[in-house]
Every structure is written in C-alpha cells, then in structure tokens.
Design a protein around this motif. Structure first.
Motif, mmCIF file in Angstrom:
data_model
loop_
_atom_site.group_PDB
_atom_site.id
_atom_site.type_symbol
_atom_site.label_atom_id
_atom_site.label_comp_id
_atom_site.label_asym_id
_atom_site.label_seq_id
_atom_site.Cartn_x
_atom_site.Cartn_y
_atom_site.Cartn_z
ATOM 1 N N LEU A 10 20.684 124.245 60.753
ATOM 2 C CA LEU A 10 21.328 123.016 60.298
ATOM 3 C C LEU A 10 21.144 122.822 58.794
ATOM 4 O O LEU A 10 22.085 122.453 58.077
ATOM 5 N N THR A 11 19.921 123.073 58.308
ATOM 6 C CA THR A 11 19.666 122.919 56.877
ATOM 7 C C THR A 11 20.502 123.900 56.065
ATOM 8 O O THR A 11 21.103 123.535 55.033
ATOM 9 N N LEU A 12 20.559 125.154 56.512
ATOM 10 C CA LEU A 12 21.345 126.162 55.800
ATOM 11 C C LEU A 12 22.824 125.812 55.818
ATOM 12 O O LEU A 12 23.527 125.918 54.792
ATOM 13 N N GLY A 13 23.327 125.387 56.971
ATOM 14 C CA GLY A 13 24.748 125.056 57.065
ATOM 15 C C GLY A 13 25.132 123.873 56.198
ATOM 16 O O GLY A 13 26.163 123.890 55.513
ATOM 17 N N MET A 14 24.289 122.817 56.216
ATOM 18 C CA MET A 14 24.626 121.636 55.422
ATOM 19 C C MET A 14 24.532 121.905 53.925
ATOM 20 O O MET A 14 25.238 121.290 53.126
ATOM 21 N N ASN A 15 23.661 122.824 53.517
ATOM 22 C CA ASN A 15 23.575 123.163 52.101
ATOM 23 C C ASN A 15 24.749 124.028 51.653
ATOM 24 O O ASN A 15 25.237 123.898 50.529
ATOM 25 N N ALA A 16 25.197 124.912 52.515
ATOM 26 C CA ALA A 16 26.241 125.864 52.122
ATOM 27 C C ALA A 16 27.652 125.323 52.320
ATOM 28 O O ALA A 16 28.587 125.736 51.620
ATOM 29 N N TRP A 17 27.847 124.420 53.291
ATOM 30 C CA TRP A 17 29.201 124.016 53.662
ATOM 31 C C TRP A 17 30.020 123.453 52.487
ATOM 32 O O TRP A 17 31.180 123.838 52.296
ATOM 33 N N PRO A 18 29.504 122.549 51.664
ATOM 34 C CA PRO A 18 30.366 121.994 50.611
ATOM 35 C C PRO A 18 30.772 123.008 49.544
ATOM 36 O O PRO A 18 31.681 122.716 48.737
ATOM 37 N N TYR A 19 30.162 124.197 49.517
ATOM 38 C CA TYR A 19 30.428 125.143 48.427
ATOM 39 C C TYR A 19 31.085 126.426 48.929
ATOM 40 O O TYR A 19 31.209 127.388 48.170
ATOM 41 N N LEU A 20 31.503 126.432 50.196
ATOM 42 C CA LEU A 20 32.228 127.580 50.710
ATOM 43 C C LEU A 20 33.662 127.570 50.173
ATOM 44 O O LEU A 20 34.230 126.492 49.876
ATOM 45 N N PRO A 21 34.296 128.741 50.050
ATOM 46 C CA PRO A 21 35.651 128.781 49.436
ATOM 47 C C PRO A 21 36.676 127.929 50.169
ATOM 48 O O PRO A 21 37.524 127.297 49.535
ATOM 49 N N ALA B 2 12.156 120.905 50.422
ATOM 50 C CA ALA B 2 12.430 119.855 49.438
ATOM 51 C C ALA B 2 13.572 120.257 48.508
ATOM 52 O O ALA B 2 14.359 119.409 48.058
ATOM 53 N N TRP B 3 13.676 121.571 48.212
ATOM 54 C CA TRP B 3 14.764 122.049 47.351
ATOM 55 C C TRP B 3 16.130 121.803 47.991
ATOM 56 O O TRP B 3 17.106 121.496 47.298
ATOM 57 N N SER B 4 16.171 121.948 49.311
ATOM 58 C CA SER B 4 17.451 121.781 50.004
ATOM 59 C C SER B 4 17.798 120.329 50.282
ATOM 60 O O SER B 4 18.867 120.037 50.829
ATOM 61 N N THR B 5 16.921 119.398 49.921
ATOM 62 C CA THR B 5 17.174 117.983 50.212
ATOM 63 C C THR B 5 18.421 117.491 49.494
ATOM 64 O O THR B 5 19.239 116.734 50.063
ATOM 65 N N ALA B 6 18.573 117.918 48.232
ATOM 66 C CA ALA B 6 19.748 117.460 47.469
ATOM 67 C C ALA B 6 21.043 117.971 48.093
ATOM 68 O O ALA B 6 22.049 117.246 48.167
ATOM 69 N N GLY B 7 21.042 119.248 48.558
ATOM 70 C CA GLY B 7 22.249 119.781 49.189
ATOM 71 C C GLY B 7 22.589 119.081 50.484
ATOM 72 O O GLY B 7 23.764 118.796 50.777
ATOM 73 N N VAL B 8 21.575 118.783 51.288
ATOM 74 C CA VAL B 8 21.825 118.076 52.541
ATOM 75 C C VAL B 8 22.311 116.657 52.260
ATOM 76 O O VAL B 8 23.197 116.127 52.958
ATOM 77 N N GLN B 9 21.757 116.021 51.241
ATOM 78 C CA GLN B 9 22.195 114.664 50.899
ATOM 79 C C GLN B 9 23.661 114.666 50.463
ATOM 80 O O GLN B 9 24.425 113.755 50.819
ATOM 81 N N LEU C 173 29.971 131.645 43.177
ATOM 82 C CA LEU C 173 28.955 132.285 44.013
ATOM 83 C C LEU C 173 27.547 131.868 43.599
ATOM 84 O O LEU C 173 26.674 131.668 44.453
ATOM 85 N N SER C 174 27.328 131.744 42.303
ATOM 86 C CA SER C 174 25.992 131.364 41.841
ATOM 87 C C SER C 174 25.611 129.981 42.329
ATOM 88 O O SER C 174 24.455 129.726 42.700
ATOM 89 N N ARG C 175 26.575 129.046 42.373
ATOM 90 C CA ARG C 175 26.274 127.702 42.859
ATOM 91 C C ARG C 175 25.967 127.729 44.352
ATOM 92 O O ARG C 175 25.067 127.021 44.826
ATOM 93 N N LEU C 176 26.695 128.556 45.105
ATOM 94 C CA LEU C 176 26.433 128.676 46.530
ATOM 95 C C LEU C 176 25.040 129.251 46.789
ATOM 96 O O LEU C 176 24.281 128.736 47.620
ATOM 97 N N VAL C 177 24.678 130.315 46.054
ATOM 98 C CA VAL C 177 23.360 130.933 46.230
ATOM 99 C C VAL C 177 22.268 129.952 45.846
ATOM 100 O O VAL C 177 21.207 129.881 46.495
ATOM 101 N N LEU C 178 22.502 129.173 44.800
ATOM 102 C CA LEU C 178 21.492 128.220 44.355
ATOM 103 C C LEU C 178 21.204 127.172 45.428
ATOM 104 O O LEU C 178 20.047 126.777 45.631
ATOM 105 N N HIS C 179 22.233 126.732 46.151
ATOM 106 C CA HIS C 179 22.030 125.698 47.154
ATOM 107 C C HIS C 179 21.472 126.241 48.468
ATOM 108 O O HIS C 179 20.838 125.489 49.217
ATOM 109 N N VAL C 180 21.743 127.505 48.770
ATOM 110 C CA VAL C 180 21.218 128.068 50.025
ATOM 111 C C VAL C 180 19.882 128.765 49.815
ATOM 112 O O VAL C 180 19.312 129.295 50.773
#
Length: 312
Positions: free
Chosen positions: A193-204, A126-133, A215-222
């Motif tokens: 898939l969940t990990l990739g979709m959460n991390a992709w928008p915040y990669l450098p 459920a935490w990763s729902t916002a990142g995937v959205q 980095l903190s925002r990336l860790v928070l979403h993954v």
C-alpha cells in the motif's frame, strides 16, 4: 711570709715510663721525606701536541668501550613499545577465540544490526509520508480538514507495520524466529500500500495532461518504500542466521578448544619434565606452575589447562 708547696719527687714508675718513651722515640725510623713535585708531561710541549695527545687518549678509551656489547642487549623505548603492542594483540586474539567472548560479540553485533535496521525502516517510512499524503489528499486545499487528515495515513500504517516487524525482530534475537505466514502477508500488505500510494501519482498514465513523465521523480518517491521492503525481507534472514550461530565453533567449523601462544609449548614441555622429576604434582595449580616455571600467570593458566586436557 709566703709559703711554697714542695714539688713531689718522681716515683720509680714515672722514671721507668719516661726512659721507655725516650728509648722508643730514639729507635723509631725517621719518616720518609715527601717526593719532589712531578713536573707535568706537557712542559715544553706546544698546544697542538697537547691537543693531539688528548685526542689519542680519548680514541683509545672509545675503542675499548666499543667492544662491549652490553648496550646492544638493552631494549630501546621503541622496541619495548612494539613488544607491548604485539603482546596485547596476541592476548586479544586469544580472547577472541574464547566461546564466551564469541557469544558476546555475536550478541552485540546482532543488537547493533537490529537497531540500525529499525532506524532505517523508520526513516524509510517517514520518507514516504509526503508521497502518501499527496496521494490521500487528492488535490485538497492546504490546511483543509482533508489535507490535514491525509498526513495521518502513513503514520498509522507505519506504526502497525513496526509492531509486526519489531515483534519478529525481538523474537529473532531470542533465538525463536516468528515466521507466521499471516504476519508476513500483513507486512507485505502495508508495504505494498505504501509503495503504491507513493508511486501512483507519478506513473505515466496517471499524470495530468501536459505533464511530462520524470523517472527521477518516480524513483525519489518510491525510494522509501523500497528500502522498507528490503529491510523487512532481509532482517528475518539475518536474525535466523544469528540464531543458528554456535559460539563454540571457530570460523573453520572446528571446536574452539584452548589455543596457546607460541611461548607456551616450551613451558608445557618443561612442566612435563618437572612432573616426571617429582618437582610438580600430576595436576598442578596455576600458582605452582608460575613459581616453578617463573612465567606469567596467563601462561601458567594455559599450561594448567593443557595438562588437564591431556590428562582427560
């Protein structure tokens, strides 16, 4: 003219009885005179003398009572409370060595761990729902059809993942772990898939121009997908260990045979003596042991089990 009734003359028996009464009265000794009232000991003594005399008498009585150790043989309320707790702890320890109790404890702990793992997995997904959205919406306007349908991507993937994980968890609690490679690949596909979709928008290399990498925002979403991967990886291992658990073996690997408290060993020796003397049968019941040894029923059962084990 008035008439008077003549007085009857006494009979010889009445005269003899009266003479005997007079003779008995004359021969009885006179009662002793009452003693004169004793004068009190404190007549003519001062108040200080009377007070000191009372203190000395009290001290003598206290000295005589202090030599009696009977009060020291009684248990105080604190001692009885401590003995009660010690007896309860000893019985709980013995109960914990019972194979049935160990099996019940293992089953209870396994259910608790599986329940906590499933709740944590659900929250992580459920935490990763916002990142995937955010990934699935691709900048669509709020409340547009694309923006709203993007919220459904993570839930249907999570439900599919929970079906697989839930089936493996349940079968693992029943002692038949499900380690099919296809199911394991499906789990890691959804998690990847969940990990990739959460991390992709915040990669450098995917950030828009002028946006600094955080980095903190990336860790928070993954964080959610990472927790989900950890639970899915660890849960089958834990359940397999529970499936191999043998409740009949103690922590050191030995059989959890009957264990007895320290006061049972003397009772067993006394039971052997009574059996040798013929006061107890060779295989006495717990009731006979309790009456013969005057002990508690728990100790009587322990003595009975010890004798039965020796005879086997």
């Amino acid at each position: 003219m008035s008439t008077t009734t003549p007085t009857p003359e006494p009979s010889p028996e009445d005269i003899s009885r009266a003479l005997a009464e007079i003779e008995r009265h004359l021969t009885e000794p006179a009662p002793p005179a009452p003693p004169p009232p004793a004068e009190p000991d404190d007549v003519g003594q001062t108040r200080r003398v009377r007070q000191l005399r009372a203190e000395v008498a009290e001290a003598r009585q206290l000295a005589e009572l202090q030599t009696d150790d009977t009060p020291l043989l009684l248990d105080t309320a604190k001692v009885r409370k401590r003995r009660k707790k010690a007896h309860e702890a000893a019985r709980l320890h013995l109960l914990g060595q019972d194979p049935a109790m160990r099996a019940w404890q293992a089953t209870r702990m396994r259910r608790l761990l599986v329940g906590a793992a499933m709740v944590a997995l659900t929250l992580a997904l459920a935490w990763s729902t916002a990142g995937v959205q955010h990934f699935a919406a691709e900048g669509a306007e709020a409340w547009s059809p694309g923006w709203m349908f993007a919220w459904l991507v993570e839930p249907f993937m999570s439900l599919a993942l929970l079906v697989v994980v839930g089936a493996r968890a349940y079968l693992g609690t029943q002692g038949q772990p499900l380690n099919d490679r296809k199911l394991i690949r499906i789990e890691y596909l959804f998690l990847g898939l969940t990990l990739g979709m959460n991390a992709w928008p915040y990669l450098p290399w995917t950030l828009p121009d002028g946006t600094d990498f955080s980095l903190s925002r990336l860790v928070l979403h993954v964080l959610g997908p990472i927790v989900a991967v950890a639970i899915v990886t660890a849960l089958p291992i834990i359940l397999a260990a529970f499936a191999r658990l043998d409740p009949t073996r103690g922590p050191t690997g030995g059989l959890t045979g009957p264990t007895y408290s320290a006061n049972v060993a003397p009772l067993i020796a006394r039971a052997h003596t009574l059996i040798a003397a013929g006061d107890l049968p060779a295989a006495p019941s717990a009731n006979k042991i309790q009456r013969a040894l005057r002990c508690g029923m728990d100790d009587a059962r322990a003595v009975r089990d010890a004798l039965a084990q020796e005879a086997a």
